[in-house]
Write an enzyme that holds these catalytic residues in place. Structure first.
Site, PDB file in Angstrom:
ATOM      1  N   SER A 158       9.581  -7.975  17.621  1.00  6.82           N
ATOM      2  CA  SER A 158      10.362  -8.638  18.663  1.00  6.82           C
ATOM      3  C   SER A 158      10.025 -10.116  18.653  1.00  6.82           C
ATOM      4  O   SER A 158       8.961 -10.528  18.172  1.00  6.82           O
ATOM      5  CB  SER A 158      10.024  -8.043  20.038  1.00  6.82           C
ATOM      6  OG  SER A 158      10.561  -8.825  21.085  1.00  6.82           O
ATOM      7  N   TYR A 194       4.150  -5.565  26.807  1.00  3.55           N
ATOM      8  CA  TYR A 194       5.148  -5.478  25.740  1.00  3.55           C
ATOM      9  C   TYR A 194       4.851  -6.491  24.642  1.00  3.55           C
ATOM     10  O   TYR A 194       4.853  -6.154  23.447  1.00  3.55           O
ATOM     11  CB  TYR A 194       6.540  -5.694  26.316  1.00  3.55           C
ATOM     12  CG  TYR A 194       7.646  -5.631  25.283  1.00  3.55           C
ATOM     13  CD1 TYR A 194       8.009  -4.412  24.720  1.00  3.55           C
ATOM     14  CD2 TYR A 194       8.336  -6.770  24.884  1.00  3.55           C
ATOM     15  CE1 TYR A 194       9.023  -4.329  23.773  1.00  3.55           C
ATOM     16  CE2 TYR A 194       9.350  -6.707  23.937  1.00  3.55           C
ATOM     17  CZ  TYR A 194       9.687  -5.485  23.386  1.00  3.55           C
ATOM     18  OH  TYR A 194      10.688  -5.419  22.443  1.00  3.55           O
TER      19      TYR A 194
END
Length: 269
Positions: free
Chosen positions: A134, A147
């Protein structure tokens, strides 16, 4: 002979779109997800797609799914680790249990599936592992500390994997998406006990990253296009935000340069 790709996390978003794209290109596709009843209806019309239950946090389902996939479509040529979740909140707001849940899916789940597939790839001397990272694995973003940390872990383990597997004929790629309109963000777990002192941090976010949604269809075409091709990239950044990532890397290098005298003070004499 058609090649065989197994994907995790195919109920929606990138996973679902990739299943359809690989199937359209003539691949044998094993689409896995925690609950097969949640598979998109479009999968039923694709003769070359097999839908199987696979919970990346449950090693029994991992083994069962891979065995079933090979029984139907033969050896797995490509593994695409898409499955993931987002736990929102500043570090203090997120319980240790939620931190563990974040890593169990995004990191240990990825490791579990990859470990199960690698022996057959090593035996054949060919294969391609594609791990979803990501933009948050390149810039540590506030209010999604868990995250970001999990995706930084994916970056590190994928880079190590690349060096471990290259001489064995197995390729490794990290997909680094910017922001895309998928169900991942909508299903994010929010802190049960938010701390008001962190609310102002939200004001930092527009300056840290480009939050413009990317073109999912175009991103999926790019991923399918580099799959199993010789010389596939280690890193594939997709969507908006690359300028911010480059700026972040530039700042890091400048900081090292400013502290070079301290660095050199620790050199062996």
């Amino acid at each position: 002979m058609s090649r065989h790709v197994l994907l995790t996390g195919t109920s929606s978003g990138f996973g679902a779109a990739l299943v359809e794209a690989y199937a359209t290109e003539g691949w044998h596709v094993t689409a896995t997800l925690r609950d097969p009843d949640r598979a998109p209806e479009s999968f039923a019309s694709l003769d070359n797609v097999q839908v199987l239950r696979l919970d990346v946090t449950d090693s029994d389902t991992v083994g069962e799914a891979i065995t079933s996939a090979q029984t139907r479509h033969g050896a797995i040529d490509v593994l695409v680790n898409v499955a993931g979740l987002v736990v929102q909140g500043a570090l203090e707001e997120v319980s240790v249990d939620d931190w563990r849940r974040q890593f169990e899916t995004n990191v240990f789940g990825l490791v579990s599936v990859t470990q199960a597939v690698l022996p057959m790839m090593r035996e054949r001397g060919t294969g391609h592992i594609i791990n979803f990272s990501s933009g948050a694995g390149l810039i540590g973003l506030p209010r999604i500390a868990a995250y970001s940390a999990s995706k930084f872990a994916v970056e590190g383990l994928s880079e190590s994997l690349y060096r471990e597997l290259k001489s064995l004929g197995i390729q490794t790629t990290m997909v680094e998406p910017g922001v895309f309109q998928t169900e991942l963000g909508n299903s994010a777990a929010r802190p049960q006990h938010p701390v008001a002192d962190y609310d102002a941090i939200t004001d930092q976010l527009p300056g840290l990253y480009d939050w413009t949604p990317g073109n999912l269809a175009g991103a999926v075409r790019s991923i399918v296009g580099i799959t199993a091709e010789d010389g596939a990239p280690l890193r594939l950044y997709l969507g908006h935000g690359l300028d911010e990532v480059r700026g972040h890397q530039k700042t890091r290098l400048e900081e090292w340069d400013r502290q070079q005298n301290l660095t050199e003070s620790a050199l062996q004499i």
